[in-house]
Design an enzyme around this catalytic site. Structure first.
Site, PDB file in Angstrom:
ATOM      1  N   LYS A  36      14.348  13.850  56.280  1.00  0.00           N
ATOM      2  CA  LYS A  36      15.563  13.793  55.459  1.00  0.00           C
ATOM      3  C   LYS A  36      15.234  14.156  54.014  1.00  0.00           C
ATOM      4  CE  LYS A  36      15.017   8.846  54.492  1.00  0.00           C
ATOM      5  NZ  LYS A  36      15.631   7.508  54.589  1.00  0.00           N
ATOM      6  N   ARG A 139      22.436  -3.309  55.336  1.00  0.00           N
ATOM      7  CA  ARG A 139      23.017  -2.108  54.732  1.00  0.00           C
ATOM      8  C   ARG A 139      24.085  -1.547  55.662  1.00  0.00           C
ATOM      9  NH1 ARG A 139      18.271   1.939  52.903  1.00  0.00           N
ATOM     10  NH2 ARG A 139      18.190   2.090  55.167  1.00  0.00           N
ATOM     11  N   TYR A 271       8.462  12.326  19.946  1.00  0.00           N
ATOM     12  CA  TYR A 271       9.633  11.589  19.467  1.00  0.00           C
ATOM     13  C   TYR A 271       9.330  10.110  19.229  1.00  0.00           C
ATOM     14  CZ  TYR A 271      12.607  15.568  20.761  1.00  0.00           C
ATOM     15  OH  TYR A 271      13.184  16.803  20.854  1.00  0.00           O
ATOM     16  N   MET A 320      11.801  16.452  27.361  1.00  0.00           N
ATOM     17  CA  MET A 320      12.563  17.088  28.424  1.00  0.00           C
ATOM     18  C   MET A 320      11.731  18.072  29.237  1.00  0.00           C
ATOM     19  SD  MET A 320      16.190  19.161  28.263  1.00  0.00           S
ATOM     20  CE  MET A 320      17.107  17.732  27.680  1.00  0.00           C
TER      21      MET A 320
END
Length: 378
Positions: A36, A139, A271, A320
């Site tokens: 999956k 679940r 940063y 990023m």
């Protein structure tokens, strides 16, 4: 779909996955390969085709759409295999795909069951299903209390043909929580017995990777091999770690060094100025960040990368698309060289369990997120 516009390269060694399958198959009986979520980031079709060569005939995907994609890929290669959708039908569009692509859905609610019964009656064609039971995960799935009604509805819908019954273990990878594992299996055995008494003989499976390796009494007729298939030891860090010996990681992730420069003592970097050099340093700016799935949460957690066969500690905040590492003790580090984020060669290779611990997450998430990047099969 993998990302094509960044610098990260995910190298997948299918031979390692095949070796893991052989190891697990030797411990179990009939394995269902859980592929999956794009095979945990390793590539849905590629992993399925590799495992078919090892004799695997059953594959568990997530959504019905993923199952349809896999079936189309296998058909194009002239290959066959049993495909099981662990989520089962979630939208009206899913129903036709089940019949069209011969997908066995998990069915764990009366809503799903009723809709499939209507579709079967409309088409006049049978559909094999796997009954999903809740034995303690809370679940999805039918409970013991649902069994009388479930059996009645199955008898009223002869075109729905239960061929499998499944449940999910909550604590199989925790040696200290084995009492709950046994409680779950006892409940599951009672459910299988009730189905059998009602005339529904099904293939039972409750064992996951940890169940295959550590709980032979839970193997039933088949087992679902997930995280261990990709080389992660479900017992890593526990008293049962030895049970996963021999598993081989199939994913390596690397990127390029964008720049190398000096960082004088007293200067901060990245940063927030969260890191200040305590000595004169040499740093490499590595082209990887949270946009690539390399988490900002790795900041300040002792994370390392592998450069020129040596470990280099991460310093400052992960950005990023960039992060910084200390290469003061790696004089050969140059712009354009590879920096390995996961994997590598030798005793200093970065294990997925190690990266997950720095990240504050689990091996599954590491594979799934980093596997979104550009993949190369080696």
């Amino acid at each position: 779909m993998s990302i094509a516009y960044n610098t990260l390269e995910v190298r997948i060694r299918l031979a390692n996955l095949r070796a893991n399958y052989r190891l697990l198959a030797a411990r179990g009986s009939r394995l269902i390969a859980v592929i999956k979520a794009d095979a945990y980031g390793h590539g849905l079709a590629e992993v399925a085709e590799a495992l078919l060569q090892e004799g695997c005939d059953s594959f568990a995907v997530g959504t019905v759409q993923e199952g349809a994609s896999l079936r189309a890929s296998l058909n194009a290669q002239g290959l066959t295999g049993r495909i099981i959708s662990l989520l089962g039908p979630l939208t009206p569009d899913d129903h036709a795909l089940l019949w069209a692509h011969q997908i066995i859905p998990f069915v764990g609610s009366f809503r799903q069951l009723e809709e499939l019964a209507r579709q079967a009656a409309k088409t006049g064609k049978p559909l094999s299903v796997s009954l999903k039971f809740d034995t303690g995960m809370a679940r999805l799935g039918f409970t013991m209390e649902d069994l009388p009604r479930l059996i009645d509805r199955l008898r009223e819908a002869p075109l729905l043909r239960p061929v499998m019954a499944s449940s999910h273990l909550a604590t199989a990878d925790e040696p200290e929580s084995q009492d709950f594992v046994q409680i779950q299996d006892t409940r599951f055995e009672s459910m299988l017995a009730a189905l059998g008494d009602a005339g529904f003989q099904v293939e039972g499976n409750i064992a996951n990777s940890a169940g295959i390796l550590g709980h032979p009494s839970l193997h039933h007729q088949s087992q679902r091999a997930g995280i261990a298939l990709y080389g992660a030891n479900p017992f890593c860090g526990t008293a049962w770690e030895h049970l996963g010996k021999g598993l081989t990681q199939g994913m390596e992730v690397r990127t390029r060094i964008a720049a190398v420069h000096a960082l004088p003592k007293g200067r901060c970097i990245s940063y927030g100025c969260t890191y200040t050099a305590e000595r004169d340093m040499r740093v490499a700016i590595v082209a990887a960040g949270y946009a690539d799935g390399y988490s900002r949460g790795l900041t300040g957690r002792g994370a390392q990368v592998l450069i020129a066969g040596k470990r280099a500690p991460l310093i400052g905040r992960v950005c990023m698309q960039l992060c910084a590492v200390d290469v003061t003790d790696i004089p050969d580090a140059r712009p354009g060289d590879w920096a390995v984020l996961l994997g590598g060669e030798g005793s200093l290779a970065i294990r997925v369990e190690e990266l997950a611990s720095w990240w504050g997450t689990i091996t599954y998430e590491v594979f799934c997120l980093l596997g979104l990047n550009r993949r190369v099969y080696v």
